[in-house]
Write a protein that holds these residues in place. Sequence first.
Motif: not given
Lengths: 85, 85, 85, 85, 85, 85
Positions: A66-67, A69-70, B65-66, B69-70, B73, B77, C69, F70
Amino acid sequence: MHPKPAPGFPETLITPDPEAGFALAIQLSRLGVKSAQPDVDVLKRLRPAYAENADSLIAASQVVAIHFQTIAAANRWWRRGAEEA
Amino acid sequence: MHPKPAPGFPETLITPDPEAGFALAIQLSRLGVKSAQPDVDVLKRLRPAYAENADSLIAASQVVAIHFQTIAAANRWWRRGAEEA
Amino acid sequence: MHPKPAPGFPETLITPDPEAGFALAIQLSRLGVKSAQPDVDVLKRLRPAYAENADSLIAASQVVAIHFQTIAAANRWWRRGAEEA
Amino acid sequence: MHPKPAPGFPETLITPDPEAGFALAIQLSRLGVKSAQPDVDVLKRLRPAYAENADSLIAASQVVAIHFQTIAAANRWWRRGAEEA
Amino acid sequence: MHPKPAPGFPETLITPDPEAGFALAIQLSRLGVKSAQPDVDVLKRLRPAYAENADSLIAASQVVAIHFQTIAAANRWWRRGAEEA
Amino acid sequence: MHPKPAPGFPETLITPDPEAGFALAIQLSRLGVKSAQPDVDVLKRLRPAYAENADSLIAASQVVAIHFQTIAAANRWWRRGAEEA
């Protein structure tokens, strides 16, 4: 105001290549665990059982995914280097 | 009309750098838990067992982690700062 | 034709700020559970054990994180308000 | 050539509003389960235990949340209707 | 150089409609399992217990949901067909 | 500075087609596990129990699915090849 992540946080998500990005994803996963359990001695004590449990290892690798992906998005998937090559 | 998240919610997802964004991700994870269990005494009681369980710590770091990610974005980043540096 | 979600569904994913977006994420999580178990009495009966189980609370907060998200993307991460501030 | 999902698959991911999108997410979740276990009698037999287990309900609502993320993106988060309102 | 996925991999993620995309998501989920356990006899032996366990079925449907997210993005959510209709 | 992933990391996420992308996703999943447990002998010892457990196999295939998401984005879902075909 915000809770503090563990020290050693990277200043940027930008990395030169996917390998460095993956290393950063591993680092963020560990910082996430440390934010919940800052006591390094406890983490060391937990490690042997965790590191010999396939399901725990898969779960840990999912957080890395998941990280990653970011971080890959942050680096626009390192496309430029690839297209130039 | 909506259920209320716990007090202390941030006014914006914009942060100066990845470290502050990660701290915000940790904060959102905790607010998510508090929305399901608002009683702080219960949360304190649950903490010792949870904080010494590797699988629980990995699961908690996945929620971080989720949210990260939000937030990443939201902050595009933090690319600009990185490119200027 | 479609299965019906529980009543009280929001008309829009657009919210004025992140806090209201998080509240909406909590609401969607609950509607997701109700779609699988519409009997409110059963849900009430399950609540005590669930709300005192750290792993269940983390799992619930992960569903909130996924919905948040979606809602944050719907609101373009509430960037405009932040940039104006 | 491809394995077949269960019958009754929707022709489009486009829905008039978030509520219909959420209903579609529930439907896709069920079709995903049916693709692994097409025997409706088995599914009915499993239902009572599942529907009274908080962790199973949370897990099911997570799959709904993932599909809702896809469907919301397909519908550009139903932003237009919201902005016109 | 790379580990090989099981044979029968699709040449493209592009499908004519959501139903074919969902079938492809199911196929990718199965190829993912086969990459970890290529022995079809073992998979057949595991199937009865798995296919009668609600939590396993939900977990399997979650992997389908993640692949469907990827495939839907690849197909720009099949929006064009929907808008023409 | 960063923790190092296991050796053999790919130089790019760009692949010629979805099949090679899926193989890369499998490779990244394995590198994620190795970052948590670098001792190959331990991994070999864990393998038999893991590879005969349906839930472990589903969990492993979920990590592959996340990495494939990804990699598919990195490759713009291999759309060009598909449209030319």
